[in-house]
Every structure is written in structure tokens, then in C-alpha cells.
Design a protein around this motif. Structure first.
Motif, PDB file in Angstrom:
ATOM      1  N   LYS A 126     -15.104   4.974   2.770  1.00  0.00           N
ATOM      2  CA  LYS A 126     -13.941   4.311   3.359  1.00  0.00           C
ATOM      3  C   LYS A 126     -13.901   2.849   2.931  1.00  0.00           C
ATOM      4  O   LYS A 126     -14.903   2.284   2.463  1.00  0.00           O
ATOM      5  CB  LYS A 126     -13.979   4.408   4.888  1.00  0.00           C
ATOM      6  CG  LYS A 126     -15.150   3.677   5.525  1.00  0.00           C
ATOM      7  CD  LYS A 126     -15.118   3.813   7.039  1.00  0.00           C
ATOM      8  CE  LYS A 126     -16.296   3.071   7.671  1.00  0.00           C
ATOM      9  NZ  LYS A 126     -16.279   3.170   9.141  1.00  0.00           N
ATOM     10  N   PHE A 127     -12.748   2.237   3.103  1.00  0.00           N
ATOM     11  CA  PHE A 127     -12.560   0.836   2.759  1.00  0.00           C
ATOM     12  C   PHE A 127     -11.796   0.160   3.896  1.00  0.00           C
ATOM     13  O   PHE A 127     -10.755   0.663   4.333  1.00  0.00           O
ATOM     14  CB  PHE A 127     -11.783   0.706   1.452  1.00  0.00           C
ATOM     15  CG  PHE A 127     -11.380  -0.704   1.110  1.00  0.00           C
ATOM     16  CD1 PHE A 127     -12.335  -1.684   0.901  1.00  0.00           C
ATOM     17  CD2 PHE A 127     -10.037  -1.058   1.005  1.00  0.00           C
ATOM     18  CE1 PHE A 127     -11.973  -2.986   0.582  1.00  0.00           C
ATOM     19  CE2 PHE A 127      -9.660  -2.352   0.684  1.00  0.00           C
ATOM     20  CZ  PHE A 127     -10.632  -3.319   0.476  1.00  0.00           C
ATOM     21  N   THR A 128     -12.311  -0.950   4.400  1.00  0.00           N
ATOM     22  CA  THR A 128     -11.643  -1.693   5.467  1.00  0.00           C
ATOM     23  C   THR A 128     -11.513  -3.156   5.063  1.00  0.00           C
ATOM     24  O   THR A 128     -12.349  -3.689   4.336  1.00  0.00           O
ATOM     25  CB  THR A 128     -12.412  -1.599   6.796  1.00  0.00           C
ATOM     26  OG1 THR A 128     -13.727  -2.145   6.622  1.00  0.00           O
ATOM     27  CG2 THR A 128     -12.526  -0.153   7.255  1.00  0.00           C
ATOM     28  N   LEU A 129     -10.452  -3.794   5.551  1.00  0.00           N
ATOM     29  CA  LEU A 129     -10.209  -5.188   5.198  1.00  0.00           C
ATOM     30  C   LEU A 129      -9.350  -5.834   6.279  1.00  0.00           C
ATOM     31  O   LEU A 129      -8.401  -5.220   6.777  1.00  0.00           O
ATOM     32  CB  LEU A 129      -9.489  -5.260   3.844  1.00  0.00           C
ATOM     33  CG  LEU A 129      -9.251  -6.655   3.242  1.00  0.00           C
ATOM     34  CD1 LEU A 129     -10.570  -7.348   2.939  1.00  0.00           C
ATOM     35  CD2 LEU A 129      -8.408  -6.530   1.974  1.00  0.00           C
ATOM     36  N   THR A 130      -9.687  -7.056   6.653  1.00  0.00           N
ATOM     37  CA  THR A 130      -8.893  -7.831   7.609  1.00  0.00           C
ATOM     38  C   THR A 130      -8.027  -8.825   6.850  1.00  0.00           C
ATOM     39  O   THR A 130      -8.484  -9.477   5.922  1.00  0.00           O
ATOM     40  CB  THR A 130      -9.806  -8.585   8.595  1.00  0.00           C
ATOM     41  OG1 THR A 130     -10.548  -7.636   9.365  1.00  0.00           O
ATOM     42  CG2 THR A 130      -8.987  -9.458   9.544  1.00  0.00           C
ATOM     43  N   GLY A 131      -6.771  -8.921   7.260  1.00  0.00           N
ATOM     44  CA  GLY A 131      -5.857  -9.848   6.595  1.00  0.00           C
ATOM     45  C   GLY A 131      -4.613 -10.055   7.426  1.00  0.00           C
ATOM     46  O   GLY A 131      -4.680 -10.157   8.647  1.00  0.00           O
ATOM     47  N   GLY A 132      -3.464 -10.119   6.758  1.00  0.00           N
ATOM     48  CA  GLY A 132      -2.182 -10.230   7.431  1.00  0.00           C
ATOM     49  C   GLY A 132      -1.280  -9.110   6.946  1.00  0.00           C
ATOM     50  O   GLY A 132      -1.657  -8.316   6.089  1.00  0.00           O
ATOM     51  N   ALA A 133      -0.070  -9.046   7.487  1.00  0.00           N
ATOM     52  CA  ALA A 133       0.845  -7.986   7.064  1.00  0.00           C
ATOM     53  C   ALA A 133       2.289  -8.398   7.290  1.00  0.00           C
ATOM     54  O   ALA A 133       2.585  -9.172   8.203  1.00  0.00           O
ATOM     55  CB  ALA A 133       0.551  -6.693   7.808  1.00  0.00           C
ATOM     56  N   ARG A 134       3.153  -7.880   6.453  1.00  0.00           N
ATOM     57  CA  ARG A 134       4.595  -8.015   6.659  1.00  0.00           C
ATOM     58  C   ARG A 134       5.194  -6.621   6.668  1.00  0.00           C
ATOM     59  O   ARG A 134       4.966  -5.831   5.754  1.00  0.00           O
ATOM     60  CB  ARG A 134       5.250  -8.844   5.571  1.00  0.00           C
ATOM     61  CG  ARG A 134       6.791  -8.911   5.708  1.00  0.00           C
ATOM     62  CD  ARG A 134       7.435  -9.707   4.605  1.00  0.00           C
ATOM     63  NE  ARG A 134       7.055 -11.116   4.705  1.00  0.00           N
ATOM     64  CZ  ARG A 134       7.292 -12.008   3.738  1.00  0.00           C
ATOM     65  NH1 ARG A 134       7.860 -11.624   2.616  1.00  0.00           N
ATOM     66  NH2 ARG A 134       6.939 -13.261   3.900  1.00  0.00           N
TER      67      ARG A 134
END
Length: 219
Positions: A4-12
């Protein structure tokens, strides 16, 4: 291949934007999820994806990946913002096998995903969102309108209405944090508290601090 791959960031999502760190990306071979709190919670199966491409609006701080998809219930403009190189993020997604897993059979989990997609991207029940929007505005207007009608305006239009609006949102946020029954009242079926947890913590902190400040200062 990675599990699996996880990442914290922002979103539009559409015109709504969640800044860092209020969005999370999760990918495994069967599903891609973007959790941007009340801005939107999206879930995709491999067959839903047309393409995933690097996206840039402002160098460095405006980099991300754009999800081109086929789901009519979701907004067509879906971007996940990240400080990482977007091409590196796309490579990480490929390593999970998600983009190669397009011919898997329909499973029970797939049916749950389809049901969630049909609910749309907003995680909170529409009547709940309407109630809080109307209550918030009415309480604010109960202070603002009398203030605007004054011949001589002094101070700020902050009275019992504004304080009650802040307290309503604060106590609702606290209930969401501590009560599973309350979460069940406000969240759509199948949605989890993790979908809105970050925003709830922030909302409780801000409204609580403002309520205390206005009350102590007797504004």
C-alpha cells in the motif's frame, strides 16, 4: 510491488480546497482513496480511473496529481496536492499494482465501494449540513441586523447570537469526538469518523477559543 501507499497532503475537489495537512491519500491494489474531510471523501476502483497525471499550478507549493475518472457522482476536478515530486507519487501508486488491477472480479468490498460512490463525495448527511448552515447564519444575523440598524455604531456586532453559534459548533464537534451515536447522526451510512477527524479537531479548537475569548472579554 508495495502492499500500500499512503501520503498526507492537500486536495482540491471542484472549487473546494483542503490545504496541507487536511487531506490523505491511500492506495493499494484494489482501491484509491482521497480523504479531504468535509471537502470530500473519494474512493476509486482501478476501473474508475482514466488516468493519473502530474499537475502543477504554482511551482513547488502547487504541485500534485490529477485524478481523471469516470464516476458521474464525483466532481471531475480532483487534485491531490503534495510537496513530493508528482511523478514520484505516480510511480509509488503504480508500485501498488492499482493501475494494473483492472480485471478483478466484483467482490463484497467492491459493492461497498460502489454504494459509497453513489452517495457522492460529501461525508456529512445533507439535512445535517443544511441545519448547521441555517442555524449558524440565523444566530449571526440576530446580532448583525440590530447592530446595522443602530444610528451610532460602537464596538463589534458580537452578542449572544454569535456566542451561541460558536458554542453550537463547538459542542457538536466535541460530541463528534466522544460519541459514536452522534457520529451516526451526522455521517452518511458507511462513512467513518476518520473521514472528518482532522477538521473536527481544528473546528473544536477554533470555536472553543473564540467562544472563551468573547465570553471572558464580555464582547
Amino acid at each position: 510491488m508495495t502492499e500500500k501507499f499512503t501520503l498526507t497532503g492537500g486536495a482540491r475537489i471542484g472549487m473546494a480546497n483542503a490545504s496541507f495537512p487536511f487531506a490523505d491519500l491511500y492506495v493499494d491494489k484494489d482501491v484509491l482513496k482521497i480523504n479531504a474531510s468535509i471537502v470530500g471523501n473519494l474512493v476509486f476502483q482501478p476501473k474508475d480511473i482514466i488516468s493519473i497525471e502530474a499537475y502543477s499550478s504554482i511551482p513547488i507549493i502547487g504541485n500534485g496529481i490529477k485524478i481523471n475518472h469516470r464516476i458521474e457522482k464525483y466532481n471531475s476536478n480532483v487534485i491531490f496536492w503534495t510537496f513530493k515530486n508528482p511523478n514520484t507519487v505516480i510511480d509509488e501508486i503504480k508500485m501498488t499494482g492499482f493501475l494494473e488491477n483492472t480485471n478483478s472480479e466484483i467482490s463484497t468490498e467492491d459493492l461497498k465501494i460502489l454504494e459509497r460512490q453513489n452517495q457522492g463525495e460529501f461525508p456529512i448527511k445533507k439535512p445535517v449540513a443544511v441545519f448547521f448552515t441555517i442555524a449558524w447564519n440565523l444566530l449571526f444575523l440576530s446580532d448583525i441586523i440590530p447592530f446595522m440598524l443602530q444610528d451610532k455604531k460602537e464596538g463589534l456586532p458580537i452578542g449572544i447570537g454569535v456566542k451561541l453559534a460558536l458554542f453550537l459548533v463547538f459542542i457538536s464537534s466535541v460530541l463528534a469526538l466522544v460519541s459514536e451515536k452522534f457520529r451516526g447522526l451526522i455521517l452518511k451510512e458507511g462513512r467513518e469518523f476518520d473521514d472528518i477527524k482532522k477538521l473536527i479537531y481544528l473546528t473544536a479548537f477554533i470555536t472553543g477559543m473564540l467562544f472563551i475569548q468573547f465570553t471572558v472579554m464580555n464582547i
